[in-house]
Motif scaffolding. Structure first.
Motif, PDB file in Angstrom:
ATOM      1  N   THR A 156      58.400  52.788  44.320  1.00  0.00           N
ATOM      2  CA  THR A 156      58.385  51.327  44.170  1.00  0.00           C
ATOM      3  C   THR A 156      58.714  50.641  45.488  1.00  0.00           C
ATOM      4  O   THR A 156      58.064  49.659  45.868  1.00  0.00           O
ATOM      5  N   ARG A 160      56.052  48.216  47.356  1.00  0.00           N
ATOM      6  CA  ARG A 160      56.434  46.817  47.596  1.00  0.00           C
ATOM      7  C   ARG A 160      56.445  46.505  49.085  1.00  0.00           C
ATOM      8  O   ARG A 160      56.048  45.406  49.499  1.00  0.00           O
ATOM      9  N   TRP A 306      56.604  48.817  38.442  1.00  0.00           N
ATOM     10  CA  TRP A 306      55.808  50.050  38.524  1.00  0.00           C
ATOM     11  C   TRP A 306      56.601  51.277  38.056  1.00  0.00           C
ATOM     12  O   TRP A 306      56.705  52.286  38.775  1.00  0.00           O
ATOM     13  N   ASP A 310      53.943  53.685  38.516  1.00  0.00           N
ATOM     14  CA  ASP A 310      52.814  52.808  38.185  1.00  0.00           C
ATOM     15  C   ASP A 310      52.137  53.147  36.857  1.00  0.00           C
ATOM     16  O   ASP A 310      50.983  52.796  36.650  1.00  0.00           O
TER      17      ASP A 310
END
Length: 398
Positions: A156, A160, A306, A310
């Motif tokens: 994540t 990001r 996610w 994900d």
């Protein structure tokens, strides 16, 4: 008569081949293999359109690229909105051609792998990955080797970081990424392309996605049209630095002018176009909704971005109520095409979230297309916040 499935398959082959041919035509003077690509794509189009249909030669394919695709293959597009796509538009900066912004907005949504099995051909170094790889293929290639053996939290953080930092100074990006992830395994960044710099010395990030905007003569714009970032370069400069002027009052305030450097520790770089289109652009809406939900943390809301690398886009919980919802954000131009994708590959989450900028009309249309055949809840991003706040009031009043 073609079945619906066969027609959609052929349609996407025509869209992909036309886009690849358009890219090759735009790069014709610079790439020695461009004509070979055009010839290959003419063959794909002929095969997809069927006998005596569509362009018959590379030259006729080229002339078709500046007209709506439905004129190329009426039977494959019918009332399909992608039939309005015009692949090439004039390049005012050098009297050549360029890919239209519509290619990046919704043409990319129809990319399929045309030449599967031709080992080495796709990796020719000049045809960009987005022109032959589907979105999930780009995502897998970007993160698979980098995130093997990592935790959900590390995945994540990496994803990001890419969404929030699609361009910048290489040394600074590496240092900031190391702070976030604790290592140096990172999605690849390359030098900002020449067509996204001005006078070889300056560049501008889109105020929405932060990826370098395209520069054409005195015009600067983000090629993803929904970002509404279109500017003119001012004649007057401020201390020798060029400045931008928004096209109109609806365009966001002009971004700060950035220095471009091709060498040294301050080399300016960006993620490749496929990562921008398939990871950065959709990720903006996902991160934005996550941040809005995360601000409710002190009131008893838990939210994951996610989760399970994900499997879902977001999972939101209110432990005090034993309530949880998995969310899948869908930022697609046409509801009809989104319904096709969902039917072909159902998402893991039962709740589909439409970004607010797509509007209530798209939500209603998607809901009509999916239900009652498919049991999905279709809501707007604002609806998620409203539901969470409504449930929090129940906790407060309990």
């Amino acid at each position: 008569m073609l079945s619906t499935e066969e027609r959609l398959c052929r349609r996407d082959k025509v869209v992909t081949a036309a886009i690849r041919a358009g890219y090759a035509w735009a790069a014709f003077d610079a790439e020695k293999d461009a004509w070979q690509e055009l010839a290959r794509m003419a063959g794909v189009v002929m095969n997809a359109c069927g006998p005596a249909q569509g362009p018959r030669t590379s030259s006729t394919l080229i002339s078709s690229l500046s007209r709506p695709l439905r004129q190329m293959a009426p039977g494959l597009f019918e009332d399909d909105p992608v039939g309005d796509l015009t692949v090439c538009s004039p390049d005012t900066s050098d009297d050549g051609v360029q890919l239209s912004d519509d290619v990046f907005e919704y043409g990319c949504e129809h990319i399929v792998d045309l030449l599967e099995g031709e080992a080495g051909y796709r990796h020719n170094g000049w045809m960009p990955s987005w022109a032959w790889m589907r979105a999930e293929m780009v995502e897998n290639r970007a993160f698979q080797t980098l995130d093997q053996g990592t935790t959900d939290q590390e995945y994540t953080a990496h994803r990001r970081f890419v969404i929030e930092n699609p361009a910048g100074v290489r040394q600074r990006l590496a240092a900031d990424f190391s702070d976030v992830r604790g290592d140096k395994r990172q999605v690849r960044y390359g030098l900002i392309p020449p067509e996204r710099t001005f006078e070889g010395a300056f560049w501008w990030p889109c105020p929405v996605c932060r990826w370098p905007m395209r520069v054409q003569d005195t015009e600067v714009h983000c090629q993803y049209a929904p970002h509404n970032a279109f500017y003119y370069i001012r004649a007057a400069r401020q201390r020798g630095t060029p400045m931008l002027q928004p096209r109109d009052g609806a365009v966001p305030r002009q971004p700060k002018t950035q220095r471009f450097r091709s060498e040294g520790p301050d080399q300016t770089v960006c993620v490749e176009e496929g990562v921008w289109r398939y990871i950065v652009v959709p990720g903006i809406s996902e991160v934005r909704l996550f941040d809005r939900l995360a601000r409710l943390d002190s009131r008893g809301v838990e939210v994951d971005l996610w989760p399970s690398k994900d499997t879902y886009d977001l999972t939101v919980r209110i432990p005090a109520l034993g309530w949880m919802k998995h969310l899948d954000l869908k930022d697609v131009t046409h509801a009809k095409h989104l319904a096709e994708r969902i039917a072909a590959k159902p998402p893991a989450a039962p709740t589909l979230v439409i970004p607010d900028h797509r509007g209530e009309a798209q939500r209603r249309k998607l809901d009509d297309l999916l239900n009652p055949r498919h049991r999905y809840e279709v809501i707007m991003a604002d609806d998620v916040l409203k539901e969470v706040r409504r449930r929090l009031r129940k906790v407060k009043n309990a």
